[in-house]
Scaffold this motif. Sequence first.
Motif, PDB file in Angstrom:
ATOM      1  N   VAL A  38       0.904  -1.197   0.025  1.00 39.48           N
ATOM      2  CA  VAL A  38       0.053   0.137  -0.104  1.00 39.48           C
ATOM      3  C   VAL A  38       0.842   1.211  -0.044  1.00 39.48           C
ATOM      4  O   VAL A  38       1.588   1.375   1.026  1.00 39.48           O
ATOM      5  CB  VAL A  38      -0.847  -0.020   1.333  1.00 39.48           C
ATOM      6  CG1 VAL A  38      -1.744   1.412   1.135  1.00 39.48           C
ATOM      7  CG2 VAL A  38      -1.672  -1.280   1.285  1.00 39.48           C
ATOM      8  N   ARG A  39       0.945   2.057  -1.080  1.00 39.61           N
ATOM      9  CA  ARG A  39       1.790   3.332  -1.262  1.00 39.61           C
ATOM     10  C   ARG A  39       0.953   4.365  -0.758  1.00 39.61           C
ATOM     11  O   ARG A  39      -0.101   4.651  -1.397  1.00 39.61           O
ATOM     12  CB  ARG A  39       2.195   3.319  -2.669  1.00 39.61           C
ATOM     13  CG  ARG A  39       3.276   4.420  -2.828  1.00 39.61           C
ATOM     14  CD  ARG A  39       3.668   4.417  -4.289  1.00 39.61           C
ATOM     15  NE  ARG A  39       4.539   3.259  -4.402  1.00 39.61           N
ATOM     16  CZ  ARG A  39       5.998   3.106  -4.179  1.00 39.61           C
ATOM     17  NH1 ARG A  39       6.398   4.056  -3.596  1.00 39.61           N
ATOM     18  NH2 ARG A  39       6.662   2.031  -4.583  1.00 39.61           N
ATOM     19  N   ALA A 315     -12.419   1.346  -3.294  1.00 38.39           N
ATOM     20  CA  ALA A 315     -11.299   0.260  -3.461  1.00 38.39           C
ATOM     21  C   ALA A 315      -9.943   0.692  -2.878  1.00 38.39           C
ATOM     22  O   ALA A 315      -9.128  -0.108  -2.367  1.00 38.39           O
ATOM     23  CB  ALA A 315     -11.268  -0.202  -4.660  1.00 38.39           C
ATOM     24  N   GLY A 316      -9.847   2.133  -2.966  1.00 39.37           N
ATOM     25  CA  GLY A 316      -8.393   2.483  -2.360  1.00 39.37           C
ATOM     26  C   GLY A 316      -7.218   2.281  -3.583  1.00 39.37           C
ATOM     27  O   GLY A 316      -6.261   1.948  -2.955  1.00 39.37           O
ATOM     28  N   THR A 317      -7.580   2.230  -4.765  1.00 41.32           N
ATOM     29  CA  THR A 317      -6.786   1.757  -5.610  1.00 41.32           C
ATOM     30  C   THR A 317      -6.629   3.122  -6.883  1.00 41.32           C
ATOM     31  O   THR A 317      -7.659   3.837  -6.579  1.00 41.32           O
ATOM     32  CB  THR A 317      -6.969   0.520  -6.709  1.00 41.32           C
ATOM     33  OG1 THR A 317      -8.561   0.687  -7.059  1.00 41.32           O
ATOM     34  CG2 THR A 317      -7.044  -0.637  -5.502  1.00 41.32           C
ATOM     35  N   LYS A 360      -2.802   4.890  -0.355  1.00 40.65           N
ATOM     36  CA  LYS A 360      -3.180   5.372   1.055  1.00 40.65           C
ATOM     37  C   LYS A 360      -3.163   6.898   0.876  1.00 40.65           C
ATOM     38  O   LYS A 360      -2.452   7.402   0.795  1.00 40.65           O
ATOM     39  CB  LYS A 360      -2.385   4.788   2.108  1.00 40.65           C
ATOM     40  CG  LYS A 360      -2.904   5.253   3.563  1.00 40.65           C
ATOM     41  CD  LYS A 360      -1.983   4.858   4.598  1.00 40.65           C
ATOM     42  CE  LYS A 360      -2.316   5.450   6.107  1.00 40.65           C
ATOM     43  NZ  LYS A 360      -1.587   4.636   7.223  1.00 40.65           N
ATOM     44  N   VAL A 361      -4.486   7.482   1.507  1.00 36.13           N
ATOM     45  CA  VAL A 361      -4.500   8.749   1.452  1.00 36.13           C
ATOM     46  C   VAL A 361      -4.563   9.269   2.886  1.00 36.13           C
ATOM     47  O   VAL A 361      -5.512   8.699   3.424  1.00 36.13           O
ATOM     48  CB  VAL A 361      -5.810   9.443   0.640  1.00 36.13           C
ATOM     49  CG1 VAL A 361      -5.837  10.869   0.728  1.00 36.13           C
ATOM     50  CG2 VAL A 361      -5.688   8.933  -0.812  1.00 36.13           C
ATOM     51  N   SER A 362      -3.745  10.017   3.232  1.00 32.94           N
ATOM     52  CA  SER A 362      -3.720  10.521   4.690  1.00 32.94           C
ATOM     53  C   SER A 362      -4.980  11.355   4.932  1.00 32.94           C
ATOM     54  O   SER A 362      -5.550  12.024   4.196  1.00 32.94           O
ATOM     55  CB  SER A 362      -2.676  11.371   4.870  1.00 32.94           C
ATOM     56  OG  SER A 362      -2.683  12.637   4.115  1.00 32.94           O
ATOM     57  N   PRO A 363      -5.558  11.235   6.085  1.00 29.62           N
ATOM     58  CA  PRO A 363      -6.702  12.027   6.558  1.00 29.62           C
ATOM     59  C   PRO A 363      -6.606  13.687   6.248  1.00 29.62           C
ATOM     60  O   PRO A 363      -7.574  14.154   5.735  1.00 29.62           O
ATOM     61  CB  PRO A 363      -6.922  11.881   8.032  1.00 29.62           C
ATOM     62  CG  PRO A 363      -6.172  10.508   8.182  1.00 29.62           C
ATOM     63  CD  PRO A 363      -4.936  10.605   7.297  1.00 29.62           C
TER      64      PRO A 363
END
Length: 381
Positions: A38-39, A315-317, A360-363
């Motif tokens: 996960v990048r 999906a987080g992709t 991964k997107v930071s909050p």
Amino acid sequence: MSSVNGLAGRLLIGLSLIMTAALTTGCSEEESKAEPIVRPVKVIEVAAAEKGRKLEYSGAVKARYEINLAFRVNGKITERPVDVGDRVGPGDVLARLDSADYELAVTRAEADLRSAAKQVGTLKLFKQRAETLYAKNAASKSELDQRTLAYDQALSTEQSAISALEQARNQVAYATLYADMVGIVTAVNGEPGQVVGSGTPVVTIAMDGEKEVQVAVPETEIANFATGAAVKVRFWSQQGMVLDGTVREVAGSADPRSRTFSVRVRIPDDPRVLLGMTATVETEVGGGSAGFDIPLSALAEKGDGPVVWVVDRAAGTVHPRSVRLGEFSDNGVRVSEGLSAGEMVVSAGTQFMSDSLKVKVSPEDAQQAAANAAPAAVVAR
């Protein structure tokens, strides 16, 4: 004995194969249980762009009235008591010429006037005597006419001498250059010892009162400026100060060297605005292309054209998306086709992306994505 040894060897080989297979199976199970990579990525949310364009042109603050003052006579400058930045008022001396020759002309004119006045007095007596003799029939009519004509000519000569004296005195007065308005000296073009001709500008004064901003607009955009149009004016030295300006004058022809048109913008009176300040005139015009503005770092190359990496929020992709580019701006580039408002794209690190890669997107990035979207207007200078 040899058969026993052979049996033992075969048993050892079999055990080795069983252990190797067990170890291989364990590693495969561990690998199958390992989580995918996960990048973390930086993203920006696509914001709808407006169709307008923002035009910005830099210029300088000038006085509404700026006057070049010059001597009305020729001569050599002997004094120039003012300099750039000095405030002057009516009657203040700006410069002086050597007036020796003009004072000599006054002396000569005074002498000519005295001579003409004596001539008038003498011929007046002659005329009176001729009138007396004519009344007694002791002189002819022609002699009286001659005396009268000579007296009239002397009067004319005297009047001419009076005018010459006044002109000579004016020449002496013109040798001193006075200010006739309240203002600030913005330029000086004459120095003591310099010989100047009549009409040659020596001092430039910006009159107190209205101020304007003068900018140069290229011929491709001059149609967007019309007399009376409202614009915004910003100042480099006064961050945050924005004044409402009005286009007062648009030059009827372009400058022959720069091929730009001079535009003067009237601004409200404000004590913070000083002559010579750098100012920027802004206006919104139509005609821009529709689309979405993104930073250049969000672009990548894949196949035959540019792409952006769109984040699948559920999906987080990430997945590549071909786009068509429009015009460039200070904030990046405009995408005319391929994106929709509200989509999230990767704004940095696109070289590490691959199709269906988990990201991964930071909050914090998710909250600021909309705020980080590039401004909508295209800026033209």
